[in-house]
Design a protein around this motif. Structure first.
Motif, PDB file in Angstrom:
ATOM      1  N   SER A  17       0.913  -1.077  -0.005  1.00  0.00           N
ATOM      2  CA  SER A  17       0.123  -0.010  -0.084  1.00  0.00           C
ATOM      3  C   SER A  17       0.980   1.332   0.225  1.00  0.00           C
ATOM      4  O   SER A  17       2.138   1.318   0.486  1.00  0.00           O
ATOM      5  CB  SER A  17      -0.950  -0.054   1.364  1.00  0.00           C
ATOM      6  OG  SER A  17      -1.814  -1.014   1.195  1.00  0.00           O
ATOM      7  N   ARG A  19       0.020   5.996   0.285  1.00  0.00           N
ATOM      8  CA  ARG A  19      -0.936   6.867   0.351  1.00  0.00           C
ATOM      9  C   ARG A  19      -0.116   8.078  -0.236  1.00  0.00           C
ATOM     10  O   ARG A  19       0.914   8.494   0.458  1.00  0.00           O
ATOM     11  CB  ARG A  19      -1.328   7.084   1.890  1.00  0.00           C
ATOM     12  CG  ARG A  19      -2.165   8.082   2.014  1.00  0.00           C
ATOM     13  CD  ARG A  19      -2.685   8.709   3.429  1.00  0.00           C
ATOM     14  NE  ARG A  19      -3.688   9.226   3.449  1.00  0.00           N
ATOM     15  CZ  ARG A  19      -3.860  10.111   4.822  1.00  0.00           C
ATOM     16  NH1 ARG A  19      -2.800  10.468   5.415  1.00  0.00           N
ATOM     17  NH2 ARG A  19      -4.969  10.777   4.866  1.00  0.00           N
ATOM     18  N   SER A  21      -0.536  11.983  -1.372  1.00  0.00           N
ATOM     19  CA  SER A  21      -0.899  13.295  -0.897  1.00  0.00           C
ATOM     20  C   SER A  21      -0.854  14.446  -2.053  1.00  0.00           C
ATOM     21  O   SER A  21       0.192  14.303  -2.765  1.00  0.00           O
ATOM     22  CB  SER A  21      -0.693  13.863   0.311  1.00  0.00           C
ATOM     23  OG  SER A  21      -0.543  12.919   1.589  1.00  0.00           O
ATOM     24  N   TYR A  80      -6.198  12.885  -1.112  1.00  0.00           N
ATOM     25  CA  TYR A  80      -5.254  11.812  -0.901  1.00  0.00           C
ATOM     26  C   TYR A  80      -5.771  10.740  -1.716  1.00  0.00           C
ATOM     27  O   TYR A  80      -6.992  10.755  -2.452  1.00  0.00           O
ATOM     28  CB  TYR A  80      -5.656  11.446   0.639  1.00  0.00           C
ATOM     29  CG  TYR A  80      -5.295  12.611   1.648  1.00  0.00           C
ATOM     30  CD1 TYR A  80      -6.367  13.357   2.214  1.00  0.00           C
ATOM     31  CD2 TYR A  80      -4.083  12.553   2.158  1.00  0.00           C
ATOM     32  CE1 TYR A  80      -6.181  14.051   3.252  1.00  0.00           C
ATOM     33  CE2 TYR A  80      -3.840  13.630   3.156  1.00  0.00           C
ATOM     34  CZ  TYR A  80      -4.717  14.168   3.652  1.00  0.00           C
ATOM     35  OH  TYR A  80      -4.495  15.304   4.566  1.00  0.00           O
ATOM     36  N   GLN A  82      -5.329   6.830  -1.394  1.00  0.00           N
ATOM     37  CA  GLN A  82      -5.073   5.617  -0.544  1.00  0.00           C
ATOM     38  C   GLN A  82      -4.851   4.551  -1.538  1.00  0.00           C
ATOM     39  O   GLN A  82      -6.048   3.999  -2.158  1.00  0.00           O
ATOM     40  CB  GLN A  82      -5.942   5.318   0.562  1.00  0.00           C
ATOM     41  CG  GLN A  82      -5.593   4.089   1.259  1.00  0.00           C
ATOM     42  CD  GLN A  82      -4.346   4.213   2.022  1.00  0.00           C
ATOM     43  OE1 GLN A  82      -3.926   5.099   2.584  1.00  0.00           O
ATOM     44  NE2 GLN A  82      -3.411   3.014   1.885  1.00  0.00           N
TER      45      GLN A  82
END
Length: 124
Positions: A17, A19, A21, A80, A82
């Protein structure tokens, strides 16, 4: 003039994973629909996800549905992305973009402002 700066890219193994921004400045963030796009080497820029200013409507490319989630924090002027269950085919430069329209749109031609991009590399 809106400035967009992406961060959070990197190298991750398949199944992992990340994330991303995107911080906005120079404009009223809540006036814009925000989107994420990506571009792999030798390929055209493609739509990933988009979100209205309230967050009430979100749209995703079929290739990322169920794995990626777009969200925004208007108080922080940040959007964001994810990304879970990453696959090697997700490898690309990811761009955030701002659209002054009021509906979610997946064609990059509608977006007025773009960030510089952040590299995401998924190893197999």
């Amino acid at each position: 003039q809106v400035q967009l700066v992406e961060s959070g890219g990197g190298l991750v193994q398949a199944g992992g994973s990340l994330r991303l921004s995107c911080a906005a400045s120079g404009g009223t963030f809540s006036n814009y629909v925000m989107g994420w796009f990506r571009q792999a080497p030798g390929k055209e820029r493609e739509f990933v996800a988009t979100i209205t200013w309230t967050g009430s409507t979100r749209s995703y490319a079929d290739s990322v549905k169920g794995r990626f989630t777009i969200s925004r924090d208007n108080a922080k002027n940040t959007v964001y992305l994810q990304m879970n269950s990453l696959k090697p085919e997700d490898t690309a430069v990811y761009y955030c973009a701002a659209d002054s329209g009021r509906i979610v749109r997946n064609n990059p031609k509608w977006y007025d402002y773009w960030g510089q991009g952040t590299q995401v590399t998924v190893s197999s």
